[in-house]
Write an enzyme that holds these catalytic residues in place. Structure first.
Site, mmCIF file in Angstrom:
data_model
loop_
_atom_site.group_PDB
_atom_site.id
_atom_site.type_symbol
_atom_site.label_atom_id
_atom_site.label_comp_id
_atom_site.label_asym_id
_atom_site.label_seq_id
_atom_site.Cartn_x
_atom_site.Cartn_y
_atom_site.Cartn_z
ATOM 1 N N LYS A 137 2.324 -9.137 -9.184
ATOM 2 C CA LYS A 137 3.774 -8.903 -9.299
ATOM 3 C C LYS A 137 4.438 -9.383 -8.025
ATOM 4 O O LYS A 137 3.996 -9.037 -6.930
ATOM 5 C CB LYS A 137 4.012 -7.404 -9.495
ATOM 6 N N GLY A 163 1.323 -5.493 -6.246
ATOM 7 C CA GLY A 163 1.116 -4.636 -7.428
ATOM 8 C C GLY A 163 -0.313 -4.427 -7.863
ATOM 9 O O GLY A 163 -0.529 -3.734 -8.860
ATOM 10 N N VAL A 205 -5.914 -5.718 -1.772
ATOM 11 C CA VAL A 205 -5.415 -4.354 -2.021
ATOM 12 C C VAL A 205 -4.339 -3.992 -0.990
ATOM 13 O O VAL A 205 -4.290 -4.572 0.094
ATOM 14 C CB VAL A 205 -6.561 -3.301 -2.021
ATOM 15 N N ASP A 227 5.530 1.297 -10.313
ATOM 16 C CA ASP A 227 5.426 -0.129 -10.655
ATOM 17 C C ASP A 227 4.620 -0.391 -11.924
ATOM 18 O O ASP A 227 4.534 -1.541 -12.364
ATOM 19 C CB ASP A 227 4.744 -0.895 -9.514
HETATM 20 O O1 C5P Z 1 4.800 5.396 -7.566
HETATM 21 P P1 C5P Z 1 3.842 4.844 -6.562
HETATM 22 O O2 C5P Z 1 2.580 5.654 -6.460
HETATM 23 O O3 C5P Z 1 3.592 3.401 -6.729
HETATM 24 O O4 C5P Z 1 4.596 4.983 -5.137
HETATM 25 C C1 C5P Z 1 3.898 5.088 -3.926
HETATM 26 C C2 C5P Z 1 4.821 5.661 -2.848
HETATM 27 O O5 C5P Z 1 5.823 4.698 -2.512
HETATM 28 C C3 C5P Z 1 5.603 6.891 -3.249
HETATM 29 O O6 C5P Z 1 4.869 8.063 -3.009
HETATM 30 C C4 C5P Z 1 6.826 6.810 -2.355
HETATM 31 O O7 C5P Z 1 6.514 7.268 -1.050
HETATM 32 C C5 C5P Z 1 7.073 5.331 -2.259
HETATM 33 N N1 C5P Z 1 8.054 4.860 -3.241
HETATM 34 C C6 C5P Z 1 9.398 5.170 -3.056
HETATM 35 N N2 C5P Z 1 10.304 4.717 -3.973
HETATM 36 C C7 C5P Z 1 9.919 3.969 -5.036
HETATM 37 C C8 C5P Z 1 8.566 3.637 -5.228
HETATM 38 C C9 C5P Z 1 7.646 4.105 -4.305
HETATM 39 O O8 C5P Z 1 9.784 5.841 -2.095
HETATM 40 N N3 C5P Z 1 10.836 3.545 -5.892
#
Ligand code: C5P
Length: 293
Positions: free
Chosen positions: A12, A103, A98, A139
């Site tokens: 991504k 993504g 990673v 994501d």
């Molecule tokens: O949802 P995901 O596990 O991918 O997000 C990882 C971290 O990235 C979240 O815990 C948050 O700290 C941050 N994040 C955020 N706003 C988003 C996506 C992710 O603050 N829209």
């Protein structure tokens, strides 16, 4: 391999990413244009009574237990929603670095949802795949459709951009993993406005629009990982580079070029000059790429 199935998990790319606000739970509101590249991990399935995951491929060694768990977690949530027991031997061929802003883990989880829906013949009986995807990470819904889209909300509300011109790009990661939460936390200053409608009538119109936008996470990520600045400087210096920018929360950066030939020249120059970096010429794909081989 009787009954074997495979699914690509394309990288991504956030072509621009504006942070427009912050929710009470700490998640940030985004307005971002995403596209997906023909560079991918691949997830394979073979029938088996037990449900397991094997990691393989050049980037498998860097995977933490957390990252590979997302594929198994996706499978278990899907099986729960369908009221069945999860089964099958999954093999993840890991080619994307990673913790790199393209993504990887989310793409793998989304590929698991697509692959296991087919393998388990769910035909929609697991309910709403996008909401299962959203429960796995912000994501994952965009990776489920893996097509160009403007994403808003926390990245989970998708508005497809079907007519995005095909883009030739060079992807470069300095092989420095960057965790997402600290990058969001390091962002300061006022929030940005939404990115607005995407012009798709020509590459030049699109590029003019894109150049007037940015990735709001690029400066905070560069503060935490200075190698990102080096990557951006090298990309911007390549002949024919039309735009160089970071994707997601980094550290992978992309450069856009006019065609595949000039992209390949830049890939070979950067690869030779920085043999320790991950360097891949790529093209955006309009839909989920077929798995290689
Ligand atoms: O949802 P995901 O596990 O991918 O997000 C990882 C971290 O990235 C979240 O815990 C948050 O700290 C941050 N994040 C955020 N706003 C988003 C996506 C992710 O603050 N829209």
């Amino acid at each position: 391999m009787t009954g074997a199935l495979a699914e690509a998990a394309p990288a991504k790319i956030n072509l621009c990413l504006h942070v427009t606000g912050r929710r009470d739970d700490g998640y940030h509101l985004l307005s971002t244009l995403v596209a997906f590249a023909d560079v991918c991990d691949t997830l394979h399935y073979e029938p088996s009574d037990a449900f397991s995951l094997v990691l393989d491929g050049p980037e498998a060694g860097a995977l933490s237990g957390e990252a590979d768990n997302l594929v198994l977690r996706a499978g278990r949530r899907l099986a729960d929603a369908a009221g069945i027991l999860p089964s099958g031997r999954l093999t993840l061929i890991k080619r994307l670095p990673v913790a790199s802003g393209i993504g990887g883990g989310s793409a793998d989880a989304a590929a698991a949802l697509r692959l296991l829906s087919r393998a388990w013949h769910l035909d929609g009986s697991a309910g709403d795949l996008p909401s299962i995807a959203a429960s796995l990470g912000a994501d994952v819904p965009m990776c489920l459709s893996s097509g160009p889209a403007v994403a808003s909300g926390i990245g989970d509300i998708l508005d497809p951009v079907a007519a995005l011109p095909p883009l030739h790009m060079l992807l470069v990661n300095p092989r420095r993993p960057v965790a997402t939460p600290p990058v969001f936390r390091a962002r300061t200053g006022p929030f940005s406005s939404e990115i607005g409608p995407v012009p798709t009538e020509s590459f030049d119109a699109f590029l003019g629009w894109l150049s007037a936008r940015r990735n709001d996470l690029q400066d905070p990520a560069m503060t935490l990982e200075p190698a990102i600045r080096a990557v951006l400087d090298i990309l911007a210096a390549q002949p024919g580079c039309r735009l160089a920018r970071m994707s997601g929360s980094g550290a992978t950066c992309f450069a856009l070029f006019d065609d595949a030939e000039i992209t390949a020249v830049a890939a070979s120059r950067v690869g030779q000059a920085f043999p320790g970096w991950w360097v891949r010429p790529a093209r955006t794909s309009m839909e989920v790429a077929p798995p290689p081989g």
